[in-house]
Design a protein around this motif. Structure first.
Motif, PDB file in Angstrom:
ATOM      1  N   SER A   9      46.676  23.103  66.710  1.00  0.00           N
ATOM      2  CA  SER A   9      46.610  24.558  66.797  1.00  0.00           C
ATOM      3  C   SER A   9      47.461  25.210  65.704  1.00  0.00           C
ATOM      4  O   SER A   9      47.494  26.435  65.575  1.00  0.00           O
ATOM      5  CB  SER A   9      47.093  25.023  68.175  1.00  0.00           C
ATOM      6  N   ALA A  10      48.121  24.387  64.881  1.00  0.00           N
ATOM      7  CA  ALA A  10      49.026  24.908  63.854  1.00  0.00           C
ATOM      8  C   ALA A  10      48.278  25.541  62.681  1.00  0.00           C
ATOM      9  O   ALA A  10      48.696  26.569  62.169  1.00  0.00           O
ATOM     10  CB  ALA A  10      49.932  23.798  63.346  1.00  0.00           C
ATOM     11  N   ILE A  11      47.190  24.914  62.245  1.00  0.00           N
ATOM     12  CA  ILE A  11      46.441  25.410  61.092  1.00  0.00           C
ATOM     13  C   ILE A  11      44.957  25.431  61.442  1.00  0.00           C
ATOM     14  O   ILE A  11      44.406  24.417  61.870  1.00  0.00           O
ATOM     15  CB  ILE A  11      46.617  24.515  59.853  1.00  0.00           C
ATOM     16  N   THR A  12      44.329  26.560  61.240  1.00  0.00           N
ATOM     17  CA  THR A  12      42.877  26.654  61.353  1.00  0.00           C
ATOM     18  C   THR A  12      42.331  26.996  59.978  1.00  0.00           C
ATOM     19  O   THR A  12      42.656  28.044  59.417  1.00  0.00           O
ATOM     20  CB  THR A  12      42.460  27.732  62.371  1.00  0.00           C
ATOM     21  N   PHE A  13      41.544  26.093  59.438  1.00  0.00           N
ATOM     22  CA  PHE A  13      40.912  26.322  58.147  1.00  0.00           C
ATOM     23  C   PHE A  13      39.631  27.106  58.393  1.00  0.00           C
ATOM     24  O   PHE A  13      38.785  26.689  59.182  1.00  0.00           O
ATOM     25  CB  PHE A  13      40.594  24.990  57.461  1.00  0.00           C
ATOM     26  N   GLU A  14      39.500  28.248  57.694  1.00  0.00           N
ATOM     27  CA  GLU A  14      38.348  29.108  57.933  1.00  0.00           C
ATOM     28  C   GLU A  14      38.058  29.972  56.718  1.00  0.00           C
ATOM     29  O   GLU A  14      38.922  30.191  55.867  1.00  0.00           O
ATOM     30  CB  GLU A  14      38.607  30.010  59.133  1.00  0.00           C
ATOM     31  N   SER A  72      54.399  33.797  57.036  1.00  0.00           N
ATOM     32  CA  SER A  72      54.237  33.363  58.430  1.00  0.00           C
ATOM     33  C   SER A  72      53.456  32.055  58.516  1.00  0.00           C
ATOM     34  O   SER A  72      53.731  31.220  59.379  1.00  0.00           O
ATOM     35  CB  SER A  72      53.582  34.457  59.277  1.00  0.00           C
ATOM     36  N   THR A  73      52.511  31.855  57.612  1.00  0.00           N
ATOM     37  CA  THR A  73      51.760  30.599  57.610  1.00  0.00           C
ATOM     38  C   THR A  73      52.655  29.442  57.187  1.00  0.00           C
ATOM     39  O   THR A  73      52.598  28.359  57.771  1.00  0.00           O
ATOM     40  CB  THR A  73      50.531  30.707  56.687  1.00  0.00           C
ATOM     41  N   ILE A  74      53.501  29.664  56.189  1.00  0.00           N
ATOM     42  CA  ILE A  74      54.458  28.627  55.772  1.00  0.00           C
ATOM     43  C   ILE A  74      55.385  28.290  56.937  1.00  0.00           C
ATOM     44  O   ILE A  74      55.667  27.114  57.191  1.00  0.00           O
ATOM     45  CB  ILE A  74      55.257  29.071  54.532  1.00  0.00           C
ATOM     46  N   ASP A  75      55.859  29.287  57.659  1.00  0.00           N
ATOM     47  CA  ASP A  75      56.731  29.038  58.813  1.00  0.00           C
ATOM     48  C   ASP A  75      56.055  28.126  59.838  1.00  0.00           C
ATOM     49  O   ASP A  75      56.671  27.192  60.357  1.00  0.00           O
ATOM     50  CB  ASP A  75      57.144  30.351  59.482  1.00  0.00           C
ATOM     51  N   LYS A  76      54.783  28.389  60.141  1.00  0.00           N
ATOM     52  CA  LYS A  76      54.034  27.540  61.092  1.00  0.00           C
ATOM     53  C   LYS A  76      53.923  26.109  60.592  1.00  0.00           C
ATOM     54  O   LYS A  76      54.124  25.150  61.336  1.00  0.00           O
ATOM     55  CB  LYS A  76      52.617  28.078  61.280  1.00  0.00           C
ATOM     56  N   ILE A  77      53.606  25.986  59.308  1.00  0.00           N
ATOM     57  CA  ILE A  77      53.412  24.652  58.735  1.00  0.00           C
ATOM     58  C   ILE A  77      54.744  23.902  58.647  1.00  0.00           C
ATOM     59  O   ILE A  77      54.804  22.692  58.899  1.00  0.00           O
ATOM     60  CB  ILE A  77      52.694  24.748  57.379  1.00  0.00           C
ATOM     61  N   LYS A  79      57.150  24.080  60.724  1.00  0.00           N
ATOM     62  CA  LYS A  79      57.426  23.571  62.069  1.00  0.00           C
ATOM     63  C   LYS A  79      56.710  22.254  62.324  1.00  0.00           C
ATOM     64  O   LYS A  79      57.220  21.389  63.041  1.00  0.00           O
ATOM     65  CB  LYS A  79      57.053  24.614  63.121  1.00  0.00           C
ATOM     66  N   CYS A  80      55.535  22.094  61.737  1.00  0.00           N
ATOM     67  CA  CYS A  80      54.819  20.818  61.886  1.00  0.00           C
ATOM     68  C   CYS A  80      55.634  19.673  61.306  1.00  0.00           C
ATOM     69  O   CYS A  80      55.664  18.578  61.863  1.00  0.00           O
ATOM     70  CB  CYS A  80      53.464  20.883  61.184  1.00  0.00           C
ATOM     71  N   VAL A  81      56.291  19.927  60.176  1.00  0.00           N
ATOM     72  CA  VAL A  81      57.098  18.890  59.531  1.00  0.00           C
ATOM     73  C   VAL A  81      58.380  18.644  60.326  1.00  0.00           C
ATOM     74  O   VAL A  81      58.735  17.498  60.619  1.00  0.00           O
ATOM     75  CB  VAL A  81      57.448  19.278  58.075  1.00  0.00           C
ATOM     76  N   LYS A 100      45.729  10.527  65.955  1.00  0.00           N
ATOM     77  CA  LYS A 100      46.322  11.787  65.523  1.00  0.00           C
ATOM     78  C   LYS A 100      47.118  11.558  64.243  1.00  0.00           C
ATOM     79  O   LYS A 100      47.348  10.415  63.839  1.00  0.00           O
ATOM     80  CB  LYS A 100      47.230  12.344  66.619  1.00  0.00           C
ATOM     81  N   PHE A 101      47.552  12.657  63.624  1.00  0.00           N
ATOM     82  CA  PHE A 101      48.351  12.609  62.405  1.00  0.00           C
ATOM     83  C   PHE A 101      49.634  13.408  62.602  1.00  0.00           C
ATOM     84  O   PHE A 101      49.687  14.329  63.422  1.00  0.00           O
ATOM     85  CB  PHE A 101      47.587  13.230  61.226  1.00  0.00           C
ATOM     86  N   VAL A 102      50.665  13.059  61.836  1.00  0.00           N
ATOM     87  CA  VAL A 102      51.884  13.860  61.754  1.00  0.00           C
ATOM     88  C   VAL A 102      52.013  14.340  60.312  1.00  0.00           C
ATOM     89  O   VAL A 102      51.579  13.658  59.379  1.00  0.00           O
ATOM     90  CB  VAL A 102      53.152  13.090  62.182  1.00  0.00           C
ATOM     91  N   MET A 103      52.608  15.515  60.145  1.00  0.00           N
ATOM     92  CA  MET A 103      52.839  16.045  58.814  1.00  0.00           C
ATOM     93  C   MET A 103      54.180  15.510  58.335  1.00  0.00           C
ATOM     94  O   MET A 103      55.219  15.811  58.912  1.00  0.00           O
ATOM     95  CB  MET A 103      52.829  17.572  58.846  1.00  0.00           C
ATOM     96  N   THR A 104      54.141  14.699  57.292  1.00  0.00           N
ATOM     97  CA  THR A 104      55.357  14.039  56.825  1.00  0.00           C
ATOM     98  C   THR A 104      55.986  14.704  55.614  1.00  0.00           C
ATOM     99  O   THR A 104      57.158  14.480  55.330  1.00  0.00           O
ATOM    100  CB  THR A 104      55.072  12.565  56.467  1.00  0.00           C
TER     101      THR A 104
END
Length: 132
Positions: A9-14, A72-77, A79-81, A100-104
């Protein structure tokens, strides 16, 4: 609106008339884990130990002119890291890989900053690693 995919739910490509959040240079690499046994007078013998974790890399351009808030998008991303939460990576209607994947890794370049520090355009290089 044309949904391209998502990373949890962190990134939606659209893509739509109001918003473009897409990726470029999508690369997926797979490899095996091998060990090498030395043998006297002979070539080393390779032994397959199993598959290694898959890795995915891609680039995202965040542009306020395309309806995306870069900060705000950078902030969300970010958090994934920093949280290391595993997520499904979906492109189209198909899950990428079987796990699944993790953002490394996240590398960001601030391409355009306006008066008073308003970030208008940024380019992100993202690395995901399979979480098995």
């Amino acid at each position: 609106m044309g949904k391209i995919g998502n990373f949890g739910s962190a990134i939606t490509f659209e893509t739509s008339d109001a918003r473009i959040l897409n990726f470029t240079s999508f690369k997926r690499s797979l490899s095996g884990r091998w060990t090498e046994h030395q043998r006297e007078g002979k070539k080393p013998q390779l032994q397959f130990m199993g598959p290694d974790s898959a890795e995915v890399t891609f680039t995202i351009v965040l542009d306020a002119e395309h309806g995306v808030s870069p900060r705000s998008t950078i902030d969300k991303i970010e958090k994934c890291v920093t949280r290391g939460t595993p997520n499904k990576l979906v492109i189209g209607n198909s899950k990428v890989g079987s796990n699944k994947f993790v953002m490394t890794n996240l590398s960001e370049a601030w391409d355009r900053v306006f008066d008073k520090g308003e970030l208008v355009r940024a380019t992100l290089d993202v690395t995901l690693r399979e979480y098995a």
